[in-house]
Scaffold this motif. Structure first.
Motif, PDB file in Angstrom:
ATOM      1  N   ASN A 149       0.849  -1.184   0.000  1.00  0.00           N
ATOM      2  CA  ASN A 149       0.000   0.000   0.000  1.00  0.00           C
ATOM      3  C   ASN A 149       0.891   1.243   0.000  1.00  0.00           C
ATOM      4  O   ASN A 149       2.112   1.147   0.097  1.00  0.00           O
ATOM      5  CB  ASN A 149      -0.983  -0.027   1.189  1.00  0.00           C
ATOM      6  N   ALA A 150       0.294   2.395  -0.099  1.00  0.00           N
ATOM      7  CA  ALA A 150       1.057   3.645  -0.218  1.00  0.00           C
ATOM      8  C   ALA A 150       1.970   3.887   0.989  1.00  0.00           C
ATOM      9  O   ALA A 150       3.104   4.349   0.837  1.00  0.00           O
ATOM     10  CB  ALA A 150       0.103   4.822  -0.408  1.00  0.00           C
ATOM     11  N   VAL A 151       1.501   3.566   2.182  1.00  0.00           N
ATOM     12  CA  VAL A 151       2.307   3.764   3.388  1.00  0.00           C
ATOM     13  C   VAL A 151       3.520   2.830   3.356  1.00  0.00           C
ATOM     14  O   VAL A 151       4.650   3.251   3.648  1.00  0.00           O
ATOM     15  CB  VAL A 151       1.464   3.527   4.667  1.00  0.00           C
ATOM     16  N   GLN A 152       3.311   1.575   2.988  1.00  0.00           N
ATOM     17  CA  GLN A 152       4.423   0.626   2.919  1.00  0.00           C
ATOM     18  C   GLN A 152       5.425   1.032   1.843  1.00  0.00           C
ATOM     19  O   GLN A 152       6.634   0.916   2.051  1.00  0.00           O
ATOM     20  CB  GLN A 152       3.898  -0.784   2.635  1.00  0.00           C
ATOM     21  N   GLN A 153       4.944   1.522   0.705  1.00  0.00           N
ATOM     22  CA  GLN A 153       5.848   1.979  -0.356  1.00  0.00           C
ATOM     23  C   GLN A 153       6.701   3.145   0.131  1.00  0.00           C
ATOM     24  O   GLN A 153       7.896   3.213  -0.145  1.00  0.00           O
ATOM     25  CB  GLN A 153       5.064   2.354  -1.607  1.00  0.00           C
ATOM     26  N   ALA A 154       6.081   4.063   0.856  1.00  0.00           N
ATOM     27  CA  ALA A 154       6.831   5.198   1.423  1.00  0.00           C
ATOM     28  C   ALA A 154       7.857   4.696   2.438  1.00  0.00           C
ATOM     29  O   ALA A 154       8.987   5.192   2.489  1.00  0.00           O
ATOM     30  CB  ALA A 154       5.875   6.196   2.070  1.00  0.00           C
ATOM     31  N   ASP A 155       7.468   3.697   3.251  1.00  0.00           N
ATOM     32  CA  ASP A 155       8.402   3.117   4.214  1.00  0.00           C
ATOM     33  C   ASP A 155       9.586   2.471   3.497  1.00  0.00           C
ATOM     34  O   ASP A 155      10.735   2.628   3.928  1.00  0.00           O
ATOM     35  CB  ASP A 155       7.702   2.084   5.100  1.00  0.00           C
ATOM     36  N   ILE A 156       9.355   1.760   2.425  1.00  0.00           N
ATOM     37  CA  ILE A 156      10.429   1.097   1.683  1.00  0.00           C
ATOM     38  C   ILE A 156      11.391   2.126   1.102  1.00  0.00           C
ATOM     39  O   ILE A 156      12.609   1.959   1.182  1.00  0.00           O
ATOM     40  CB  ILE A 156       9.851   0.173   0.585  1.00  0.00           C
ATOM     41  N   LYS A 157      10.869   3.209   0.572  1.00  0.00           N
ATOM     42  CA  LYS A 157      11.739   4.279   0.056  1.00  0.00           C
ATOM     43  C   LYS A 157      12.574   4.880   1.181  1.00  0.00           C
ATOM     44  O   LYS A 157      13.764   5.147   1.014  1.00  0.00           O
ATOM     45  CB  LYS A 157      10.911   5.370  -0.626  1.00  0.00           C
ATOM     46  N   SER A 158      11.959   5.081   2.329  1.00  0.00           N
ATOM     47  CA  SER A 158      12.672   5.648   3.471  1.00  0.00           C
ATOM     48  C   SER A 158      13.743   4.674   3.988  1.00  0.00           C
ATOM     49  O   SER A 158      14.847   5.092   4.345  1.00  0.00           O
ATOM     50  CB  SER A 158      11.680   5.989   4.585  1.00  0.00           C
ATOM     51  N   ILE A 159      13.440   3.392   4.023  1.00  0.00           N
ATOM     52  CA  ILE A 159      14.419   2.381   4.428  1.00  0.00           C
ATOM     53  C   ILE A 159      15.598   2.403   3.465  1.00  0.00           C
ATOM     54  O   ILE A 159      16.755   2.346   3.878  1.00  0.00           O
ATOM     55  CB  ILE A 159      13.765   0.985   4.495  1.00  0.00           C
ATOM     56  N   HIS A 160      15.314   2.510   2.185  1.00  0.00           N
ATOM     57  CA  HIS A 160      16.364   2.554   1.165  1.00  0.00           C
ATOM     58  C   HIS A 160      17.279   3.761   1.388  1.00  0.00           C
ATOM     59  O   HIS A 160      18.501   3.644   1.351  1.00  0.00           O
ATOM     60  CB  HIS A 160      15.718   2.622  -0.225  1.00  0.00           C
ATOM     61  N   ARG A 161      16.689   4.929   1.666  1.00  0.00           N
ATOM     62  CA  ARG A 161      17.489   6.133   1.929  1.00  0.00           C
ATOM     63  C   ARG A 161      18.323   5.967   3.205  1.00  0.00           C
ATOM     64  O   ARG A 161      19.482   6.369   3.257  1.00  0.00           O
ATOM     65  CB  ARG A 161      16.589   7.362   2.033  1.00  0.00           C
ATOM     66  N   THR A 162      17.742   5.363   4.226  1.00  0.00           N
ATOM     67  CA  THR A 162      18.455   5.130   5.479  1.00  0.00           C
ATOM     68  C   THR A 162      19.662   4.231   5.253  1.00  0.00           C
ATOM     69  O   THR A 162      20.765   4.529   5.729  1.00  0.00           O
ATOM     70  CB  THR A 162      17.506   4.503   6.530  1.00  0.00           C
ATOM     71  N   LEU A 163      19.475   3.150   4.521  1.00  0.00           N
ATOM     72  CA  LEU A 163      20.579   2.223   4.260  1.00  0.00           C
ATOM     73  C   LEU A 163      21.662   2.876   3.408  1.00  0.00           C
ATOM     74  O   LEU A 163      22.859   2.669   3.639  1.00  0.00           O
ATOM     75  CB  LEU A 163      20.067   0.950   3.584  1.00  0.00           C
ATOM     76  N   THR A 164      21.250   3.674   2.429  1.00  0.00           N
ATOM     77  CA  THR A 164      22.223   4.385   1.595  1.00  0.00           C
ATOM     78  C   THR A 164      23.086   5.292   2.463  1.00  0.00           C
ATOM     79  O   THR A 164      24.310   5.295   2.360  1.00  0.00           O
ATOM     80  CB  THR A 164      21.516   5.214   0.503  1.00  0.00           C
ATOM     81  N   GLU A 165      22.461   6.044   3.343  1.00  0.00           N
ATOM     82  CA  GLU A 165      23.189   6.958   4.221  1.00  0.00           C
ATOM     83  C   GLU A 165      24.081   6.193   5.202  1.00  0.00           C
ATOM     84  O   GLU A 165      25.215   6.587   5.468  1.00  0.00           O
ATOM     85  CB  GLU A 165      22.189   7.846   4.982  1.00  0.00           C
ATOM     86  N   PHE A 166      23.587   5.100   5.727  1.00  0.00           N
ATOM     87  CA  PHE A 166      24.361   4.293   6.666  1.00  0.00           C
ATOM     88  C   PHE A 166      25.635   3.761   6.001  1.00  0.00           C
ATOM     89  O   PHE A 166      26.732   3.879   6.548  1.00  0.00           O
ATOM     90  CB  PHE A 166      23.509   3.129   7.189  1.00  0.00           C
ATOM     91  N   TYR A 167      25.501   3.194   4.804  1.00  0.00           N
ATOM     92  CA  TYR A 167      26.668   2.644   4.120  1.00  0.00           C
ATOM     93  C   TYR A 167      27.612   3.739   3.619  1.00  0.00           C
ATOM     94  O   TYR A 167      28.827   3.534   3.597  1.00  0.00           O
ATOM     95  CB  TYR A 167      26.243   1.714   2.973  1.00  0.00           C
ATOM     96  N   ARG A 168      27.089   4.876   3.245  1.00  0.00           N
ATOM     97  CA  ARG A 168      27.982   5.995   2.902  1.00  0.00           C
ATOM     98  C   ARG A 168      28.831   6.381   4.106  1.00  0.00           C
ATOM     99  O   ARG A 168      30.035   6.595   3.993  1.00  0.00           O
ATOM    100  CB  ARG A 168      27.179   7.196   2.413  1.00  0.00           C
ATOM    101  N   GLY A 169      28.183   6.500   5.254  1.00  0.00           N
ATOM    102  CA  GLY A 169      28.914   6.825   6.477  1.00  0.00           C
ATOM    103  C   GLY A 169      29.957   5.772   6.804  1.00  0.00           C
ATOM    104  O   GLY A 169      31.088   6.089   7.178  1.00  0.00           O
ATOM    105  N   LEU A 170      29.614   4.498   6.639  1.00  0.00           N
ATOM    106  CA  LEU A 170      30.554   3.426   6.912  1.00  0.00           C
ATOM    107  C   LEU A 170      31.746   3.490   5.964  1.00  0.00           C
ATOM    108  O   LEU A 170      32.894   3.395   6.383  1.00  0.00           O
ATOM    109  CB  LEU A 170      29.842   2.077   6.786  1.00  0.00           C
ATOM    110  N   ASN A 171      31.495   3.700   4.679  1.00  0.00           N
ATOM    111  CA  ASN A 171      32.581   3.766   3.695  1.00  0.00           C
ATOM    112  C   ASN A 171      33.438   5.016   3.853  1.00  0.00           C
ATOM    113  O   ASN A 171      34.620   5.003   3.522  1.00  0.00           O
ATOM    114  CB  ASN A 171      32.040   3.670   2.267  1.00  0.00           C
ATOM    115  N   GLU A 172      32.853   6.089   4.335  1.00  0.00           N
ATOM    116  CA  GLU A 172      33.607   7.334   4.550  1.00  0.00           C
ATOM    117  C   GLU A 172      34.226   7.387   5.949  1.00  0.00           C
ATOM    118  O   GLU A 172      34.905   8.363   6.278  1.00  0.00           O
ATOM    119  CB  GLU A 172      32.674   8.543   4.378  1.00  0.00           C
ATOM    120  N   HIS A 173      33.947   6.397   6.772  1.00  0.00           N
ATOM    121  CA  HIS A 173      34.384   6.362   8.169  1.00  0.00           C
ATOM    122  C   HIS A 173      33.832   7.581   8.914  1.00  0.00           C
ATOM    123  O   HIS A 173      34.506   8.155   9.762  1.00  0.00           O
ATOM    124  CB  HIS A 173      35.902   6.310   8.296  1.00  0.00           C
TER     125      HIS A 173
END
Length: 181
Positions: free
Chosen positions: A56-80
Protein backbone atom coordinates in the motif's frame (compact mmCIF):
# COMPACT_ATOMS: atom_id res chain seq x y z
CA UNK A 1 23.75 -3.63 23.17
CA UNK A 2 23.10 -0.87 20.64
CA UNK A 3 26.77 -0.23 20.05
CA UNK A 4 26.86 -3.49 18.09
CA UNK A 5 25.07 -1.68 15.25
CA UNK A 6 28.42 -0.14 14.34
CA UNK A 7 30.91 -2.12 16.27
CA UNK A 8 30.02 -5.55 14.89
CA UNK A 9 30.88 -4.71 11.30
CA UNK A 10 33.74 -2.32 12.02
CA UNK A 11 35.50 -4.49 14.58
CA UNK A 12 35.18 -7.63 12.48
CA UNK A 13 36.60 -5.80 9.50
CA UNK A 14 39.44 -4.22 11.45
CA UNK A 15 40.41 -7.52 13.02
CA UNK A 16 40.20 -9.33 9.70
CA UNK A 17 42.28 -6.71 7.93
CA UNK A 18 44.90 -6.20 10.63
CA UNK A 19 45.40 -9.91 11.26
CA UNK A 20 45.47 -10.90 7.58
CA UNK A 21 47.79 -8.12 6.40
CA UNK A 22 51.32 -7.48 7.47
CA UNK A 23 53.49 -4.50 6.70
CA UNK A 24 50.45 -2.74 5.32
CA UNK A 25 51.03 0.75 3.98
CA UNK A 26 48.75 3.35 2.48
CA UNK A 27 46.52 2.46 -0.42
CA UNK A 28 44.40 4.56 -2.68
CA UNK A 29 40.77 3.49 -3.15
CA UNK A 30 37.63 5.55 -2.74
CA UNK A 31 34.30 3.83 -3.10
CA UNK A 32 30.97 5.51 -3.57
CA UNK A 33 28.19 3.24 -2.41
CA UNK A 34 25.37 5.20 -4.02
CA UNK A 35 25.68 3.56 -7.48
CA UNK A 36 25.71 0.10 -5.89
CA UNK A 37 22.52 0.74 -3.95
CA UNK A 38 20.88 2.84 -6.66
CA UNK A 39 21.43 0.07 -9.20
CA UNK A 40 18.98 -2.03 -7.20
CA UNK A 41 15.53 -0.87 -8.33
CA UNK A 42 15.29 2.87 -7.86
CA UNK A 43 12.43 2.89 -5.40
CA UNK A 44 12.04 -0.60 -3.99
CA UNK A 45 13.95 -3.35 -2.30
CA UNK A 46 14.13 -6.87 -3.65
CA UNK A 47 11.64 -9.05 -1.84
CA UNK A 48 11.99 -12.62 -0.65
CA UNK A 49 11.69 -15.23 -3.41
CA UNK A 50 11.54 -12.44 -6.04
CA UNK A 51 7.75 -12.71 -6.00
CA UNK A 52 5.79 -9.60 -6.93
CA UNK A 53 4.37 -8.11 -3.78
CA UNK A 54 1.74 -5.42 -3.55
CA UNK A 55 2.40 -2.71 -1.03
CA UNK A 56 0.00 0.00 0.00
CA UNK A 57 1.06 3.64 -0.22
CA UNK A 58 2.31 3.76 3.39
CA UNK A 59 4.42 0.63 2.92
CA UNK A 60 5.85 1.98 -0.36
CA UNK A 61 6.83 5.20 1.42
CA UNK A 62 8.40 3.12 4.21
CA UNK A 63 10.43 1.10 1.68
CA UNK A 64 11.74 4.28 0.06
CA UNK A 65 12.67 5.65 3.47
CA UNK A 66 14.42 2.38 4.43
CA UNK A 67 16.36 2.55 1.17
CA UNK A 68 17.49 6.13 1.93
CA UNK A 69 18.46 5.13 5.48
CA UNK A 70 20.58 2.22 4.26
CA UNK A 71 22.22 4.39 1.60
CA UNK A 72 23.19 6.96 4.22
CA UNK A 73 24.36 4.29 6.67
CA UNK A 74 26.67 2.64 4.12
CA UNK A 75 27.98 6.00 2.90
CA UNK A 76 28.91 6.82 6.48
CA UNK A 77 30.55 3.43 6.91
CA UNK A 78 32.58 3.77 3.70
CA UNK A 79 33.61 7.33 4.55
CA UNK A 80 34.38 6.36 8.17
CA UNK A 81 31.96 9.12 9.16
CA UNK A 82 30.47 8.20 12.53
CA UNK A 83 28.22 11.26 12.64
CA UNK A 84 26.62 10.34 9.30
CA UNK A 85 26.03 6.81 10.56
CA UNK A 86 24.62 8.11 13.84
CA UNK A 87 22.04 10.26 12.06
CA UNK A 88 20.39 7.13 10.66
CA UNK A 89 21.03 4.78 13.58
CA UNK A 90 19.95 4.24 17.13
CA UNK A 91 23.09 4.79 19.20
CA UNK A 92 23.47 4.01 22.87
CA UNK A 93 25.96 6.68 23.92
CA UNK A 94 28.72 9.07 22.96
CA UNK A 95 31.25 6.49 24.17
CA UNK A 96 29.94 4.07 21.52
CA UNK A 97 30.50 6.69 18.84
CA UNK A 98 33.99 7.36 20.18
CA UNK A 99 34.78 3.65 20.13
CA UNK A 100 33.88 3.52 16.44
CA UNK A 101 35.96 6.65 15.73
CA UNK A 102 38.95 4.94 17.33
CA UNK A 103 38.28 1.83 15.25
CA UNK A 104 38.29 3.86 12.04
CA UNK A 105 41.43 5.72 13.19
CA UNK A 106 43.13 2.38 13.80
CA UNK A 107 42.40 1.37 10.21
CA UNK A 108 43.74 4.66 8.88
CA UNK A 109 46.88 4.57 11.00
CA UNK A 110 47.57 1.06 9.72
CA UNK A 111 47.35 2.33 6.16
CA UNK A 112 44.37 0.19 5.33
CA UNK A 113 41.56 1.36 3.09
CA UNK A 114 38.33 -0.55 3.24
CA UNK A 115 35.01 -0.26 1.53
CA UNK A 116 31.80 -2.23 1.51
CA UNK A 117 29.90 -2.71 -1.74
CA UNK A 118 26.23 -3.61 -1.47
CA UNK A 119 25.37 -6.31 -3.97
CA UNK A 120 21.80 -7.17 -3.04
CA UNK A 121 19.16 -5.99 -0.58
CA UNK A 122 16.26 -8.23 0.32
CA UNK A 123 13.34 -7.00 2.36
CA UNK A 124 12.58 -9.83 4.78
CA UNK A 125 9.86 -8.20 6.84
CA UNK A 126 8.00 -4.92 7.11
CA UNK A 127 5.48 -4.62 9.91
CA UNK A 128 4.37 -1.39 11.51
CA UNK A 129 7.44 0.32 12.97
CA UNK A 130 9.81 -2.61 12.42
CA UNK A 131 11.62 -3.92 9.36
CA UNK A 132 14.40 -6.39 8.62
CA UNK A 133 16.56 -6.59 5.53
CA UNK A 134 19.20 -9.07 4.41
CA UNK A 135 22.13 -7.52 2.55
CA UNK A 136 24.69 -9.35 0.45
CA UNK A 137 27.83 -7.26 0.51
CA UNK A 138 31.45 -7.42 -0.54
CA UNK A 139 34.02 -6.06 1.91
CA UNK A 140 37.25 -4.93 0.26
CA UNK A 141 40.36 -4.05 2.23
CA UNK A 142 43.52 -2.89 0.53
CA UNK A 143 47.00 -2.17 1.74
CA UNK A 144 50.25 -1.65 -0.15
CA UNK A 145 51.14 -5.34 -0.15
CA UNK A 146 47.82 -7.19 0.02
CA UNK A 147 44.17 -6.92 -0.78
CA UNK A 148 41.44 -8.89 0.90
CA UNK A 149 37.88 -9.46 -0.26
CA UNK A 150 35.21 -11.03 1.87
CA UNK A 151 31.69 -11.91 0.83
CA UNK A 152 29.33 -11.17 3.70
CA UNK A 153 25.69 -11.52 4.57
CA UNK A 154 24.32 -8.88 6.89
CA UNK A 155 20.96 -8.84 8.59
CA UNK A 156 19.88 -5.34 9.57
CA UNK A 157 16.91 -4.50 11.77
CA UNK A 158 15.34 -1.07 11.42
CA UNK A 159 12.88 0.73 13.63
CA UNK A 160 10.67 3.68 12.80
CA UNK A 161 11.48 6.35 15.37
CA UNK A 162 9.67 9.70 15.34
CA UNK A 163 8.55 9.08 11.77
CA UNK A 164 12.03 8.16 10.43
CA UNK A 165 13.58 4.76 9.83
CA UNK A 166 16.77 4.07 11.78
CA UNK A 167 19.18 1.14 11.85
CA UNK A 168 18.71 -0.52 15.22
CA UNK A 169 20.74 -3.72 15.03
CA UNK A 170 22.96 -5.62 12.64
CA UNK A 171 24.72 -8.94 12.42
CA UNK A 172 27.39 -9.67 9.83
CA UNK A 173 28.40 -13.16 8.79
CA UNK A 174 31.53 -13.65 6.71
CA UNK A 175 30.86 -16.29 4.09
CA UNK A 176 34.22 -16.57 2.37
CA UNK A 177 37.62 -14.97 2.30
CA UNK A 178 39.66 -14.25 -0.82
CA UNK A 179 43.22 -12.89 -0.56
CA UNK A 180 45.22 -11.23 -3.31
CA UNK A 181 48.96 -11.14 -2.69
Amino acid sequence: MLKYVFVTAATALVNLVLVATTNVQTANADADLAPAIDSIAADKLITKDDKPVSYNAVQQADIKSIHRTLTEFYRGLNEHNVDRMARVSVMASDSDKEYLRRTFARLKSSGVDLSIEVQNIELVSLSGNNARVEIAQLMKARGAQRAIKSQQSTSIALVKYRGRWKVSDSETVMQSLDRDR
